[in-house]
Design an enzyme around this catalytic site. Structure first.
Site, PDB file in Angstrom:
ATOM      1  N   TYR A   1      -4.712 -21.948  70.962  1.00 49.58           N
ATOM      2  CA  TYR A   1      -4.399 -21.567  69.578  1.00 49.58           C
ATOM      3  C   TYR A   1      -5.366 -20.459  69.188  1.00 49.58           C
ATOM      4  CZ  TYR A   1      -3.047 -22.386  64.681  1.00 49.58           C
ATOM      5  OH  TYR A   1      -2.595 -22.247  63.399  1.00 49.58           O
TER       6      TYR A   1
ATOM      7  N   ARG B   1       3.680 -10.945  60.493  1.00 49.88           N
ATOM      8  CA  ARG B   1       2.295 -11.009  60.043  1.00 49.88           C
ATOM      9  C   ARG B   1       1.549 -12.037  60.878  1.00 49.88           C
ATOM     10  NH1 ARG B   1      -0.857 -14.650  56.464  1.00 49.88           N
ATOM     11  NH2 ARG B   1      -0.807 -15.375  58.602  1.00 49.88           N
TER      12      ARG B   1
ATOM     13  N   LYS C   1       1.635 -23.450  67.894  1.00 55.21           N
ATOM     14  CA  LYS C   1       1.695 -24.469  66.855  1.00 55.21           C
ATOM     15  C   LYS C   1       2.352 -25.747  67.368  1.00 55.21           C
ATOM     16  CE  LYS C   1       0.231 -22.413  62.952  1.00 55.21           C
ATOM     17  NZ  LYS C   1      -0.693 -22.962  61.956  1.00 55.21           N
TER      18      LYS C   1
ATOM     19  N   GLU D   1       6.318 -19.840  59.693  1.00 51.39           N
ATOM     20  CA  GLU D   1       5.011 -19.431  60.230  1.00 51.39           C
ATOM     21  C   GLU D   1       4.903 -17.914  60.351  1.00 51.39           C
ATOM     22  OE1 GLU D   1       1.222 -20.085  61.339  1.00 51.39           O
ATOM     23  OE2 GLU D   1       2.625 -21.661  60.813  1.00 51.39           O
ATOM     24  N   ASP D   2       3.849 -17.365  59.774  1.00 56.31           N
ATOM     25  CA  ASP D   2       3.480 -15.950  59.919  1.00 56.31           C
ATOM     26  C   ASP D   2       4.581 -14.980  59.490  1.00 56.31           C
ATOM     27  OD1 ASP D   2       0.991 -16.672  60.646  1.00 56.31           O
ATOM     28  OD2 ASP D   2       1.106 -16.045  62.724  1.00 56.31           O
TER      29      ASP D   2
ATOM     30  N   ASP E   1       3.159 -23.191  56.684  1.00 57.72           N
ATOM     31  CA  ASP E   1       1.782 -23.547  57.009  1.00 57.72           C
ATOM     32  C   ASP E   1       0.787 -22.516  56.495  1.00 57.72           C
ATOM     33  OD1 ASP E   1      -0.067 -25.359  58.334  1.00 57.72           O
ATOM     34  OD2 ASP E   1      -0.415 -23.719  59.738  1.00 57.72           O
ATOM     35  N   ASP E   2       1.159 -21.238  56.498  1.00 59.95           N
ATOM     36  CA  ASP E   2       0.246 -20.200  56.014  1.00 59.95           C
ATOM     37  C   ASP E   2      -0.041 -20.375  54.531  1.00 59.95           C
ATOM     38  OD1 ASP E   2       0.301 -18.737  58.546  1.00 59.95           O
ATOM     39  OD2 ASP E   2       2.358 -18.250  57.992  1.00 59.95           O
TER      40      ASP E   2
ATOM     41  N   ASN F   1      -8.529 -15.001  60.371  1.00 60.81           N
ATOM     42  CA  ASN F   1      -8.406 -15.079  61.826  1.00 60.81           C
ATOM     43  C   ASN F   1      -7.870 -13.763  62.368  1.00 60.81           C
ATOM     44  OD1 ASN F   1      -9.143 -17.831  62.387  1.00 60.81           O
ATOM     45  ND2 ASN F   1      -7.247 -18.459  61.418  1.00 60.81           N
TER      46      ASN F   1
END
Length: 523
Positions: free
Chosen positions: A60, A113, A131, A202-203, A225-226, A375
């Site tokens: 990850y 992203r 994930k 996600e992203d 999740d972001d 990150n």
């Protein structure tokens, strides 16, 4: 034709671990682990289970960042499902494959992203794969229940558009109504195929992430999740921090450096927590100062996005502030004038938390809380070593990516990783085992409080904010229990509360080989 040695499971783990240790770089280790995942999932997950703290940064963040950037380079075997825009009329047919009959959870991205690295196109599939690996490794979700999906709507990354080995659709990103129609077709097809599936976004880029969550959160069991996972883990860390300082959250003054989807999500959950402590919505908002790349959000700024408008300060409020220079109000000016005690970074701006800013914070709190969460490590707003040095070891520090312990004043301080992996595996387990039909704000708050309940600061106020990453699997069970019970309380699960613990235990998958019996062929 096989050698005579019969290797045990432990032998296999040791052999793979030795091979892993001999790899020269994190990326080489990431590649080896991806190959192992494709060839022997059981061994892959067993290796993570027995070496969690060492291998989480490999499968990850932060290694997955380079894995996404170089995804086409190392791509060998399909994993997950790529749905490209040119195939938008075939989604039902693609999902109908019998291999997907047992799917119960999906992580989906459009690759725009990725972490703090921007548009990685089809290479963004590395994130859903990573994930879902943690769904299983930490949450115990059976791997055959997990499906990573990449929605390939093109890319605006020029290097990928002209790369001869890029595996994605080499076309500029589809946007506007065409993009929205594609997402709608995908969600509708998913609902037809799996009416009770858990879908994690996600992203996705900032405004798309917020828009899509708002549009679909009441149509199916879904979360981002972001936005929500980051909010829960950050709020859990803040609960732990205020316990260590003895100053309630409602009395803290927070600077949110970065007000994209992650920052907006954190602010929303922190406001909810402050309201639980007796503040009104307006009073809670007054305790939080939000920033974009230009500076403090102030009403009337032409660059404000719709999601940022409620976060902007009034011009009258900041009119009397002493500023370092004309123009946008800087973080230093805000720390000085507003008396900031908590600083959270989700900006992907390396070194944004300077020594001068941190020194100013110490004038307002003997133990400032500083969380550079961006990150990967290359874009972290500050390093823990600097933050602790500048505060003589008094700052309460947590980071988004892993950092080595810091030695100061003769003591070695472990740096808490404020990583979503403390939240989403347990959240998913609690949802699936608890048979929840939706993901509520209450479930996110329950996850944050459950994480805080595992904080070492409850025993020692000088301890790290969160448990060690090695304890992630144990924490996931605590989070799952809290989420499952909250879903029952929220009326979105018909499970009997007395059956929840047994249901969680029964659902968890363990990485062990199943025995089999060799059948002799007929004569």
């Amino acid at each position: 034709m096989l050698p005579p040695h019969i290797g045990t499971f432990e032998d296999q783990r040791e052999r793979r671990k030795t091979a892993l240790d001999n790899q020269p770089t994190s990326f080489a280790k990431y590649t080896l682990m991806r190959d192992l995942q494709d060839s022997d999932e059981t061994l892959f997950y067993s290796l993570i289970k027995h070496n969690t703290e060492e291998l989480l940064p490999i499968v990850y963040t932060p290694a997955v960042g380079e894995g996404c950037q170089r995804f086409s380079e190392i791509w060998r075997k399909p994993r997950g499902l790529f749905i490209s825009y040119p195939n938008r009329d075939l989604i039902d047919q693609m999902l109908a494959d019998p291999r997907y009959d047992e799917i119960r959870c999906i992580v989906v991205s459009d690759g725009e992203r990725i972490l703090g690295l921007g548009d990685q196109g089809a290479g963004g599939m590395g994130i859903p794969i990573g994930k879902m690996a943690l769904y299983t490794a930490l949450g115990g979700i059976p791997p055959h229940h997990c499906l990573p999906i990449l929605l390939d709507v093109g890319t605006d990354n020029q290097a990928l558009l002209y790369s001869p080995i890029y595996i994605g659709w080499q076309h500029a990103r589809v946007r506007g109504h065409e993009y929205d129609d594609f997402i709608e077709a995908f969600v509708t097809a998913v609902q037809r195929r799996w009416p009770h599936v858990l879908l994690q976004w996600e992203d996705f880029a900032g405004e798309n992430a917020l828009r899509l969550l708002d549009r679909y959160r009441d149509r199916l069991c879904t979360f981002n999740d972001d936005i929500q996972g980051t909010a829960a883990v950050t709020t859990g860390a803040l609960f732990a921090a205020v316990h260590a300082t003895g100053i309630p959250l409602r009395d803290q003054r927070i600077a949110m450096f970065g007000s994209g989807s992650a920052g907006v999500g954190i602010i929303a959950l922190v406001i909810a927590a402050m309201k639980e402590q007796g503040l009104s919505e307006a009073e809670a908002r007054q305790r939080i100062y939000a920033f974009n790349r230009h500076g403090l959000l102030v009403e009337g700024d032409p660059g404000l996005r719709a999601s940022q408008v409620p976060l902007a300060r009034s011009k009258a409020e900041v009119a009397g502030w002493a500023l370092s220079k004309p123009g946008p109000i800087s973080l230093l000016d805000t720390v000085r004038s507003a008396g900031i005690t908590v600083l959270v970074g989700v900006s992907a701006q390396a070194d944004a938390f300077t020594e001068e800013i941190v020194h100013e914070m110490t004038h307002h709190s003997p133990r400032p809380v500083i969380l550079p969460l961006s990150n990967p490590t290359s874009v972290a707003e500050a390093t823990p070593e600097d933050l602790l040095c500048w505060t003589n070891g008094n700052a309460l520090v947590g980071t988004g990516s892993p950092f080595a312990p810091v030695e100061i004043n003769g003591c070695k301080i472990r740096i808490s990783q404020i990583n979503n992996s403390f939240i989403f595996p347990g959240l998913a387990l609690g949802i699936l085992a608890g048979r929840a039909s939706r993901v509520t704000d209450g479930m996110m708050m329950a996850a944050a409080k459950a994480l805080a309940s595992a904080s070492p600061t409850l025993e020692d106020p000088t301890a790290p904010l969160l448990p060690a990453i090695a304890d992630s699997r144990r924490v996931a069970m605590v989070v799952a229990e809290a989420v499952g019970r909250q879903s029952i309380s929220d009326g979105i699960s018909e499970l009997d509360p007395s059956a929840l613990s047994d249901q969680l235990g029964a659902y968890v998958w363990e990485p062990v080989y199943h025995p089999y019996e060799r059948i002799k062929p007929p004569c």
